[in-house]
Structure formats: C-alpha cells, structure tokens
Design an enzyme around this catalytic site. Structure first.
Site, mmCIF file in Angstrom:
data_model
loop_
_atom_site.group_PDB
_atom_site.id
_atom_site.type_symbol
_atom_site.label_atom_id
_atom_site.label_comp_id
_atom_site.label_asym_id
_atom_site.label_seq_id
_atom_site.Cartn_x
_atom_site.Cartn_y
_atom_site.Cartn_z
ATOM 1 N N GLU A 191 -14.800 -2.833 7.110
ATOM 2 C CA GLU A 191 -14.590 -4.277 7.257
ATOM 3 C C GLU A 191 -15.118 -4.903 5.979
ATOM 4 O OE1 GLU A 191 -15.216 -7.628 7.126
ATOM 5 O OE2 GLU A 191 -16.800 -7.644 8.644
ATOM 6 N N GLU A 224 -13.498 -10.081 -1.024
ATOM 7 C CA GLU A 224 -14.617 -9.138 -1.175
ATOM 8 C C GLU A 224 -14.190 -7.887 -1.933
ATOM 9 O OE1 GLU A 224 -16.936 -8.023 2.272
ATOM 10 O OE2 GLU A 224 -17.203 -10.106 2.870
HETATM 11 C C1 LIG Z 1 -18.564 -8.112 6.349
HETATM 12 S S1 LIG Z 1 -19.712 -6.921 6.063
HETATM 13 C C2 LIG Z 1 -19.390 -5.585 7.118
HETATM 14 C C3 LIG Z 1 -20.102 -5.624 8.398
HETATM 15 C C4 LIG Z 1 -20.243 -4.307 9.081
HETATM 16 N N1 LIG Z 1 -18.988 -3.678 9.352
HETATM 17 C C5 LIG Z 1 -21.082 -4.444 10.345
HETATM 18 O O1 LIG Z 1 -20.653 -3.999 11.390
HETATM 19 O O2 LIG Z 1 -22.183 -4.993 10.257
HETATM 20 C C6 LIG Z 1 -19.168 -6.273 4.555
HETATM 21 C C7 LIG Z 1 -20.219 -5.395 3.898
HETATM 22 O O3 LIG Z 1 -19.552 -4.539 3.032
HETATM 23 C C8 LIG Z 1 -20.291 -4.405 1.842
HETATM 24 N N2 LIG Z 1 -19.291 -3.950 0.871
HETATM 25 C C9 LIG Z 1 -18.183 -4.620 0.455
HETATM 26 N N3 LIG Z 1 -17.440 -3.824 -0.322
HETATM 27 C C10 LIG Z 1 -18.088 -2.630 -0.410
HETATM 28 C C11 LIG Z 1 -17.809 -1.413 -1.069
HETATM 29 N N4 LIG Z 1 -16.703 -1.244 -1.781
HETATM 30 N N5 LIG Z 1 -18.702 -0.410 -0.946
HETATM 31 C C12 LIG Z 1 -19.820 -0.564 -0.204
HETATM 32 N N6 LIG Z 1 -20.148 -1.698 0.430
HETATM 33 C C13 LIG Z 1 -19.274 -2.714 0.340
HETATM 34 C C14 LIG Z 1 -20.937 -5.753 1.641
HETATM 35 O O4 LIG Z 1 -22.132 -5.649 0.877
HETATM 36 C C15 LIG Z 1 -21.220 -6.173 3.087
HETATM 37 O O5 LIG Z 1 -22.508 -5.799 3.497
#
Ligand SMILES: C[S@@+](CC[C@H](N)C(=O)[O-])C[C@H]1O[C@@H](n2cnc3c(N)ncnc32)[C@H](O)[C@@H]1O
Length: 350
Positions: free
Chosen positions: A86, A95
């Site tokens: 997500e 993002e």
């Molecule tokens: C909206 S949150 C996801 C929430 C998560 N699925 C949960 O259940 O809590 C998105 C997260 O993805 C991380 N993120 C975004 N792109 C990423 C990537 N390519 N690799 C690792 N982390 C990533 C961000 O730092 C953020 O913490």
C-alpha cells in the site's frame, strides 16, 4: 499459490505498522518479508510485529524496496511470489508507486506472482462551480460600481502545483454542476503483465451535459484488489460510488480537485477534449474545444504569479468571496468616515 502447488513467499513493501505482513503470516504464508523506508516507522513495525507474536515469522528490512538485495545471505533469500503493498496517496502515484512496482517486478518478484492490489483506475469529472473556482483563480473585486482587476499574470496563472485534496461528499451538491459524467482516464496495471508508463497522456472527447465555465476537475481512483477484479476498493464520492450505502470513511485517501490550465466556457452539447497527464509522481489536467489545439503543458504546471504560493486555497476563496468583500468594504467605509469625523474635530474637544 497453494492451488498452484507452490510455497507462498510474501513481500510487503512499505509495511508501516506491519499489518499486511501480519495478515499474510496469519493466513499461512511460508515466508513473509517486509520492508519500510522510513526508519522511525520501521522501528514501530518491529515492535508491533514482536508484540503480536510474529517476530519469528516476519523478517523486517528497514530499507526502501529499491535498495533491497536478493540472494543467499542478502535481504531476501529469493524473489517473492506474492506482493502486498500500500504505497498510495490521494493522488495515487504521489508516493512513487509507479517506480516501486516497476522495480519490484524487475528485481524482487517471480514472473507468475500475484500482486495485491492488481490494478488501479483513475477517474475524473469536470464541473462548473463559482465556489470551487474561487479557491484557485484570482477574480476581480467588484464593490458597487468599482472594479479592481487582478494583473494578467495573476488572473491567468494556473495555480499551485500541490494537490487540492478534500472530502468531495462534504461539498454541498448545490455548489457545483457537473459538465461530464465520471470518466476513467488512466488504468494502472500493477501485475507486471504490461509495463507501467512513467508518463502518460489521455485525451477524451466528452459531450457537455450542461453549460458554464469549466472550473475544475474532480478526481478519485479505485483499486482492483485481486487479479480477477472481484474486490474493488473505491475512493469515489457518494454520487459515483459503486456501493453508496456501504462506504468506508477514509481520511488519508480523499478525492482531489484539479484546476484546468485553460479558461473555457462551454454550452450544453459541446464536444470538449478532457486532457489528463501524469508523470512519475503527479497528475495535471486541462480542457480544450474539439477544434482547438490543446495547450496543456507538457510538464506539471507551477504557480508563476506567487499569489497561489502565498495564499492557501481557503484564503484564496475568502479573498475572492464577493459577499465578504462587500461587507469588508462597508465596514472600512464606516471606519474611514469615523476617522475623518474625528480628525476634523479640534483637539480640545476630543
Ligand atoms: C501508507 S503507508 C502503508 C501502511 C501499511 N500498509 C500499514 O498497514 O500500516 C506507506 C508506507 O510505505 C512506505 N514506503 C513507500 N514506498 C516505499 C518503498 N518503495 N519501499 C519501502 N517503503 C516504502 C512509507 O514510508 C510508508 O510508511
């Protein structure tokens, strides 16, 4: 994967709280690898996963997915065959989802993997609305017979480049009139079967349902969670939602308003081009009459006049509100008259 007789190796990109990884582990995945780019969040995930008793089942890597290594003794021992992730914002791609999925398919996933979610669709609906237009475009101030006109570079400026996100269902229906039906303008395939473009343009010919100035483009998206597209997660406002009587409240994914670059007034029945563009991280929109070459910028337009950077959208709406301006001028007039009156009194009488 089980039906295919395969072991289940899950990768959760951007694990955040660890929730999706814990769900995968609970459902019996053979291995679960979770990565999180934001270090403080990764520390939270580590604690949450441990407190829920999944520490031995979920391997957390505090890295961005694009930095993960695969192979014996590396971050992941093998490519995963299920991706659950997500990494979306209200703009869907803000993002970096396009880059994240593209890299994952190249480096981290098996070819016949299952990806959750599998697809996303992005919808727009063009509207006319004085209220919404005034959140972006600087208008003339008219009080009685006087008119103050904003300089050209301000009144014709495309506005702030940042997303204008809000809950469209909280916008009273009598404050806008739709000019088009909701239209799907982009479909994103996250399954890896087709490549995800980092830039794209869609031009749709739309027949105007009503007359008016083309003031705004409402945008929302939905996700097809499974490969067979049976489970839909929709961020549509109520009037366009597939299940309007069973909607989830969401405050992290809302809908967004975009302001077309061109100023156009249309009549009911006109055919108008709705132009949608995206780059790796953002979207922008424009409209053009069918016969006119469109002048939608190739790159995301930015505020050139400075006013949209200085004032937020709510403040811009206040400055453009004719009732508020009229009241303000009346109060100012009274204050001036009082001051003039006072200033003509001899000092001794005060
Ligand atoms: C909206 S949150 C996801 C929430 C998560 N699925 C949960 O259940 O809590 C998105 C997260 O993805 C991380 N993120 C975004 N792109 C990423 C990537 N390519 N690799 C690792 N982390 C990533 C961000 O730092 C953020 O913490």
């Amino acid at each position: 994967m089980r039906q295919r007789g395969q072991a289940v190796h899950v990768l959760d990109i951007g694990t955040g709280t660890g929730l999706l990884s814990m769900m995968a582990a609970k459902l019996g995945a053979d291995t679960v690898y979770a990565c999180e780019a934001f270090k403080p969040m990764a520390e939270c995930a580590s604690k949450i996963i441990a407190e829920n008793g999944f520490a031995d089942k979920i391997k957390l890597v505090p890295k961005r997915s694009t930095d993960l290594t695969v192979g014996q003794g590396k971050d992941l021992p093998r490519r995963a065959n299920i991706l659950v992730t997500e990494v979306f914002d209200t703009e869907l791609i803000g993002e970096g989802a396009i880059g994240t999925f593209t890299h994952a398919h190249k480096q981290l996933l098996e070819e016949d993997c299952i990806v959750i979610p599998s697809y996303a669709n992005l919808y727009v609906q063009v509207v006319t609305s004085d209220l919404v237009r005034r959140w972006n475009r600087v208008e003339d101030i008219v009080v009685n017979d006087s008119r103050v006109t904003a300089p050209d570079e301000i009144s014709s400026c495309g506005g702030a480049p940042s997303l204008h996100d809000l809950q469209l269902d909280q916008l009273p229906m009598d404050t806008f009139t739709v000019l088009t039906e909701p239209k799907r303008v982009f479909r994103f395939d996250f399954t890896g079967k087709t490549s995800l473009p980092f830039e794209n343009t869609s031009i749709l010919d739309c027949t105007m349902k009503n007359s008016g100035s083309v003031d705004a483009v409402f945008m929302w998206w939905d996700l097809e969670m499974d490969p067979d597209s049976e489970i839909i997660l929709s961020c549509a406002p109520r009037w366009a939602h597939p299940t309007p009587d069973n909607m989830q409240w969401r405050d992290h994914w809302m809908q967004a308003i975009y302001y077309p670059y061109s100023q156009l007034t249309v009549a009911k029945g006109d055919s108008v081009k709705v132009i949608s563009k995206h780059d790796e991280y953002s979207l922008w929109f424009d409209v053009a009459m069918d016969t006119v070459k469109d002048n939608c910028p190739e790159e995301h337009p930015i505020c050139r006049c400075g006013a949209h950077i200085s004032y937020g959208r709510a403040r811009m709406g206040m400055l453009n509100d004719p009732d508020r301006n009229k009241l303000y001028m009346e109060i100012l007039r009274k204050v001036f008259i009082y001051l003039l009156d006072v200033s003509t009194q001899p000092v001794t009488s005060l």
